[in-house]
Write a protein that holds these residues in place. Structure first.
Motif, PDB file in Angstrom:
ATOM      1  N   ARG A  90     -10.464   9.286   4.465  1.00  0.00           N
ATOM      2  CA  ARG A  90     -10.081   9.150   3.056  1.00  0.00           C
ATOM      3  C   ARG A  90     -11.248   8.631   2.224  1.00  0.00           C
ATOM      4  O   ARG A  90     -11.520   9.133   1.137  1.00  0.00           O
ATOM      5  CB  ARG A  90      -8.896   8.193   2.947  1.00  0.00           C
ATOM      6  N   GLY A 112       1.495   3.996  -3.132  1.00  0.00           N
ATOM      7  CA  GLY A 112       1.377   5.435  -2.972  1.00  0.00           C
ATOM      8  C   GLY A 112       2.633   6.160  -3.407  1.00  0.00           C
ATOM      9  O   GLY A 112       2.570   7.178  -4.104  1.00  0.00           O
ATOM     10  N   ALA A 168      -2.214  13.095  -3.330  1.00  0.00           N
ATOM     11  CA  ALA A 168      -1.867  11.699  -3.056  1.00  0.00           C
ATOM     12  C   ALA A 168      -1.208  11.547  -1.697  1.00  0.00           C
ATOM     13  O   ALA A 168      -1.468  10.586  -0.965  1.00  0.00           O
ATOM     14  CB  ALA A 168      -0.953  11.167  -4.151  1.00  0.00           C
ATOM     15  N   PRO A 179      -5.559   5.743  -3.915  1.00  0.00           N
ATOM     16  CA  PRO A 179      -6.045   4.688  -3.016  1.00  0.00           C
ATOM     17  C   PRO A 179      -6.929   3.666  -3.717  1.00  0.00           C
ATOM     18  O   PRO A 179      -6.905   2.479  -3.364  1.00  0.00           O
ATOM     19  CB  PRO A 179      -6.830   5.470  -1.942  1.00  0.00           C
ATOM     20  N   ILE A 227       0.835  -1.198   0.000  1.00  0.00           N
ATOM     21  CA  ILE A 227       0.000   0.000   0.000  1.00  0.00           C
ATOM     22  C   ILE A 227       0.868   1.245   0.000  1.00  0.00           C
ATOM     23  O   ILE A 227       0.662   2.185  -0.771  1.00  0.00           O
ATOM     24  CB  ILE A 227      -0.942   0.004   1.218  1.00  0.00           C
ATOM     25  N   THR A 228       1.875   1.243   0.867  1.00  0.00           N
ATOM     26  CA  THR A 228       2.789   2.386   0.926  1.00  0.00           C
ATOM     27  C   THR A 228       3.586   2.521  -0.366  1.00  0.00           C
ATOM     28  O   THR A 228       3.774   3.629  -0.888  1.00  0.00           O
ATOM     29  CB  THR A 228       3.753   2.225   2.115  1.00  0.00           C
ATOM     30  N   THR A 254      -2.912   9.258   1.262  1.00  0.00           N
ATOM     31  CA  THR A 254      -2.245   7.995   1.611  1.00  0.00           C
ATOM     32  C   THR A 254      -1.386   8.065   2.865  1.00  0.00           C
ATOM     33  O   THR A 254      -1.054   7.016   3.429  1.00  0.00           O
ATOM     34  CB  THR A 254      -1.363   7.507   0.441  1.00  0.00           C
ATOM     35  N   ARG A 255      -1.008   9.274   3.297  1.00  0.00           N
ATOM     36  CA  ARG A 255      -0.099   9.366   4.439  1.00  0.00           C
ATOM     37  C   ARG A 255      -0.592  10.274   5.558  1.00  0.00           C
ATOM     38  O   ARG A 255      -0.018  10.276   6.647  1.00  0.00           O
ATOM     39  CB  ARG A 255       1.278   9.879   3.981  1.00  0.00           C
TER      40      ARG A 255
END
Length: 400
Positions: free
Chosen positions: A281, A139, A269, A324, A135-136, A273-274
């Motif tokens: 989200r 992103g 983004a 995402p 996932i990271t 994502t962070r």
């Protein structure tokens, strides 16, 4: 969630990421080079858009079929083969004296290798980065793509103005060759994902992949939203050079117009994502998708360069909802279908964007001002996004 730094403890990711950065930067410089090369030789916004769309329209010619090779063949071999083929073909485009029709044909041929490459890379990433690291990593890959567009388009306008479009294209060919070398060195061999079970023919396996997506309501509605929003929100890119010329600018200003959406996308983004929680989200995805097109509507008033850049940044920030959704999409798909599913998704995205580019170029060629075309893209796109089921229903991550 793993940090960005922790991703680079995975050796394969380091090599894949380095190749991604190289090829992305080369692509953005080449995009400006192609637009300038064709427009300067023909003074035709339509032909310039036709050449620019070469990075997208080949998906309609065989992307869903060619991406099947990402499941049929070892994905490492697909990545290397596609990079080598694109390096050779783009280098041929830069041959002095090559007829314009031949150059455009080679561009389209080179970009036929993009769908299988994108499919193979997307399919292999969950194997390279396990669990939440994927996932990271997804992103970071998307953010890097937009950052490379930001830097590449801005630098591309300057580079093309200084060294010319021919040398810029040769540089793009070199980045593909370097990417192939990095993948050869750093990515391990894996067997093909497809086994002897199921249909064996290429077309039959392609149809099987399409049926797999169609049978899943969440995958269908996800793709509908992504394709509709992207088709309208990215259309202004194809007329960036004519738009800059209408404002009294040149390649450098065109580079800024191309870079602005990437800057917005990158910021959006990172936020999605962070920074924000998964629950928030999910609530932001629908309004972000609407913003990706709604932000373009004020262009109907014919604003100056500064205001236009702000609008494009906002549209890019809205378009970051793709990040995402992409991660959830890939993880939902079974491993043996990932190449084909991502091929369908990426090819559909290439098609709608290419058609949007052609429509924008044709509208300018027909006499509409670039500002009117951008504003109409936003107006029509907003209506289309609001009309999708995925935009109206509550966004939820799939289960299972």
């Amino acid at each position: 969630m793993p940090t960005y730094r922790e991703l680079f403890t995975h050796r394969e990711f380091r090599f894949l990421y380095a190749g991604q950065v190289l090829s992305y930067l080369g692509d953005q410089v080449a995009a400006v080079a192609v637009a300038v090369l064709v427009y300067d030789r023909t003074q035709s916004a339509l032909l310039s858009a036709v050449a620019y769309a070469s990075a997208w329209l080949p998906g309609v010619l065989g992307g869903p079929i060619l991406s099947t090779y990402a499941d049929r063949l070892p994905r490492r071999a697909v990545l290397i083969g596609c990079d080598v083929a694109r390096a050779l073909l783009i280098a041929l485009v830069a041959v002095p004296g090559l007829p314009l029709w031949a150059a455009i044909a080679l561009l389209y041929l080179a970009h036929l290798f993009s769908p299988p490459f994108v499919a193979a890379r997307a399919a292999i990433m969950p194997e390279v980065l396990p669990g939440e690291a994927y996932i990271t990593g997804n992103g970071l890959s998307n953010i890097t793509h937009q950052l490379s567009q930001l830097l590449g388009f801005v630098a591309g306008g300057v580079v093309v103005a200084v060294i010319g479009p021919v040398w810029s294209l040769l540089g793009n060919a070199a980045t593909f060759a370097l990417s192939a070398a990095l993948i050869t060195i750093g990515v391990v061999r894996r067997p093909a994902a497809l086994t002897g079970d199921g249909p064996q023919g290429l077309l039959a396996q392609s149809r099987e992949g399409i049926r797999y997506i169609v049978a899943d309501p969440w995958l269908r509605t996800c793709l509908a939203l992504v394709w509709v929003a992207s088709g309208f929100s990215f259309a202004p890119e194809a007329i960036a050079y004519p738009y800059a010329a209408s404002l009294g600018g040149g390649p450098a200003q065109a580079g800024l117009l191309l870079a602005a959406p990437s800057a917005g996308f990158m910021v959006g983004a990172i936020l999605l994502t962070r920074v924000v929680t998964p629950e928030r989200r999910d609530r932001l995805l629908r309004p972000a998708a609407v913003l990706s097109t709604l932000a373009l509507v004020p262009a109907l008033a014919g604003p100056g360069l500064t205001v236009l850049l702000v609008l494009l940044v906002l549209a890019g920030a809205g378009a970051s909802f793709l990040v995402p959704l992409n991660a959830v999409f890939v993880r939902r798909v079974a491993p043996e279908f990932r190449g084909r599913a991502m091929g369908v998704a990426a090819s559909g995205l290439l098609v709608v964007q290419g058609l949007g580019f052609l429509a924008a170029g044709a509208a300018v060629q027909a006499g509409l001002s670039p500002s009117t075309v951008v504003g109409l893209s936003g107006l029509l796109g907003t209506a289309a996004v609001l009309g999708t089921r995925f935009a109206r229903d509550r966004v939820e991550a799939p289960t299972g």
